[in-house]
Design a protein around this motif. Structure first.
Motif, PDB file in Angstrom:
ATOM      1  N   LYS A  67      40.532  47.239  30.812  1.00  0.00           N
ATOM      2  CA  LYS A  67      40.790  45.835  30.507  1.00  0.00           C
ATOM      3  C   LYS A  67      40.114  44.959  31.566  1.00  0.00           C
ATOM      4  CE  LYS A  67      44.567  42.519  30.100  1.00  0.00           C
ATOM      5  NZ  LYS A  67      46.006  42.319  30.270  1.00  0.00           N
ATOM      6  N   PHE A  68      39.313  44.012  31.125  1.00  0.00           N
ATOM      7  CA  PHE A  68      38.663  43.061  32.032  1.00  0.00           C
ATOM      8  C   PHE A  68      39.726  42.114  32.580  1.00  0.00           C
ATOM      9  CE2 PHE A  68      36.550  38.892  32.597  1.00  0.00           C
ATOM     10  CZ  PHE A  68      35.680  39.254  33.614  1.00  0.00           C
ATOM     11  N   THR A  69      39.780  41.962  33.915  1.00  0.00           N
ATOM     12  CA  THR A  69      40.810  41.115  34.515  1.00  0.00           C
ATOM     13  C   THR A  69      40.256  39.863  35.177  1.00  0.00           C
ATOM     14  OG1 THR A  69      40.761  42.456  36.538  1.00  0.00           O
ATOM     15  CG2 THR A  69      42.426  43.025  34.879  1.00  0.00           C
ATOM     16  N   GLY A  70      38.934  39.702  35.180  1.00  0.00           N
ATOM     17  CA  GLY A  70      38.387  38.461  35.712  1.00  0.00           C
ATOM     18  C   GLY A  70      37.219  38.668  36.669  1.00  0.00           C
ATOM     19  N   ILE A  71      36.695  37.520  37.106  1.00  0.00           N
ATOM     20  CA  ILE A  71      35.586  37.504  38.066  1.00  0.00           C
ATOM     21  C   ILE A  71      36.042  36.702  39.274  1.00  0.00           C
ATOM     22  CG2 ILE A  71      33.199  36.783  38.471  1.00  0.00           C
ATOM     23  CD1 ILE A  71      32.667  37.181  35.495  1.00  0.00           C
ATOM     24  N   SER A  72      35.826  37.261  40.469  1.00  0.00           N
ATOM     25  CA  SER A  72      36.262  36.597  41.700  1.00  0.00           C
ATOM     26  C   SER A  72      35.292  35.481  42.080  1.00  0.00           C
ATOM     27  CB  SER A  72      36.345  37.608  42.847  1.00  0.00           C
ATOM     28  OG  SER A  72      35.048  37.987  43.250  1.00  0.00           O
ATOM     29  N   ARG A  73      35.647  34.719  43.113  1.00  0.00           N
ATOM     30  CA  ARG A  73      34.773  33.648  43.615  1.00  0.00           C
ATOM     31  C   ARG A  73      33.476  34.188  44.171  1.00  0.00           C
ATOM     32  NH1 ARG A  73      38.793  29.314  46.557  1.00  0.00           N
ATOM     33  NH2 ARG A  73      40.062  28.955  44.713  1.00  0.00           N
ATOM     34  N   LYS A  74      33.457  35.462  44.506  1.00  0.00           N
ATOM     35  CA  LYS A  74      32.246  36.099  45.022  1.00  0.00           C
ATOM     36  C   LYS A  74      31.464  36.800  43.910  1.00  0.00           C
ATOM     37  CE  LYS A  74      34.092  36.813  49.636  1.00  0.00           C
ATOM     38  NZ  LYS A  74      34.371  37.793  50.691  1.00  0.00           N
ATOM     39  N   ALA A  75      31.773  36.485  42.669  1.00  0.00           N
ATOM     40  CA  ALA A  75      31.096  37.008  41.475  1.00  0.00           C
ATOM     41  C   ALA A  75      31.281  38.516  41.320  1.00  0.00           C
ATOM     42  CB  ALA A  75      29.625  36.642  41.472  1.00  0.00           C
ATOM     43  N   ILE A  76      32.459  39.008  41.702  1.00  0.00           N
ATOM     44  CA  ILE A  76      32.771  40.427  41.542  1.00  0.00           C
ATOM     45  C   ILE A  76      33.693  40.581  40.339  1.00  0.00           C
ATOM     46  CG2 ILE A  76      33.868  42.437  42.590  1.00  0.00           C
ATOM     47  CD1 ILE A  76      33.097  41.255  45.322  1.00  0.00           C
ATOM     48  N   ALA A  77      33.244  41.358  39.357  1.00  0.00           N
ATOM     49  CA  ALA A  77      34.044  41.597  38.160  1.00  0.00           C
ATOM     50  C   ALA A  77      35.133  42.616  38.463  1.00  0.00           C
ATOM     51  CB  ALA A  77      33.166  42.106  37.028  1.00  0.00           C
ATOM     52  N   SER A  78      36.312  42.398  37.910  1.00  0.00           N
ATOM     53  CA  SER A  78      37.440  43.315  38.107  1.00  0.00           C
ATOM     54  C   SER A  78      37.919  43.841  36.765  1.00  0.00           C
ATOM     55  CB  SER A  78      38.601  42.598  38.793  1.00  0.00           C
ATOM     56  OG  SER A  78      38.232  42.175  40.073  1.00  0.00           O
ATOM     57  N   TYR A  79      38.308  45.112  36.780  1.00  0.00           N
ATOM     58  CA  TYR A  79      38.810  45.766  35.578  1.00  0.00           C
ATOM     59  C   TYR A  79      40.062  46.554  35.926  1.00  0.00           C
ATOM     60  CZ  TYR A  79      34.249  44.791  33.559  1.00  0.00           C
ATOM     61  OH  TYR A  79      33.130  44.163  33.092  1.00  0.00           O
ATOM     62  N   LEU A  80      40.974  46.634  34.996  1.00  0.00           N
ATOM     63  CA  LEU A  80      42.140  47.488  35.127  1.00  0.00           C
ATOM     64  C   LEU A  80      41.874  48.733  34.290  1.00  0.00           C
ATOM     65  CD1 LEU A  80      45.067  48.038  36.016  1.00  0.00           C
ATOM     66  CD2 LEU A  80      45.798  46.836  33.947  1.00  0.00           C
TER      67      LEU A  80
END
Length: 115
Positions: A67-80
């Motif tokens: 599951k995609f959980t977002g993109i940080s302020r440093k443009a790092i994509a996060s997934y669960l």
């Protein structure tokens, strides 16, 4: 002669009488002794089988959900990444435990080949 090996999950494991020995950090080694879990696997052999939840949101494989959980302020994509699985023991003799197995002593095969 060194023990035979088998390739499982993309890795080599030594075998004992044709049965692969898969290490785990879940069993303690105390005073050079440990326990070994023996599992007979497969439905046709009335052993232990894996159970997986079908139809998960974001399913990528058996019981694997991403599951995609977002993109940080440093443009790092996060997934669960979640794995939903369990097992069923089909008969009571499909699982056994060897206790007080000595693992501190082993034969050094280098000596055998150097003679």
């Amino acid at each position: 002669m060194p023990p035979a090996t088998v390739n499982l999950f993309g890795s080599s494991f030594i075998t004992w009488r044709g049965i692969p020995l898969v290490p785990s950090n879940k069993l303690k080694i105390e005073n050079g002794k440990t326990q070994i879990l023996l599992l007979r696997t497969g439905e046709s052999r009335q052993g232990v089988v894996g159970l997986y939840q079908p139809g998960l949101p974001g399913e990528q494989g058996l019981g694997l959900s991403v599951k995609f959980t977002g993109i940080s302020r440093k443009a790092i994509a996060s997934y669960l990444v979640s794995l939903y699985s369990s097992l069923a023991v089909l008969t009571e003799d499909a699982v056994a435990v060897l206790e007080n197995v000595e693992v501190g002593k082993y034969h050094d095969y280098k000596d055998t080949y150097s003679k």
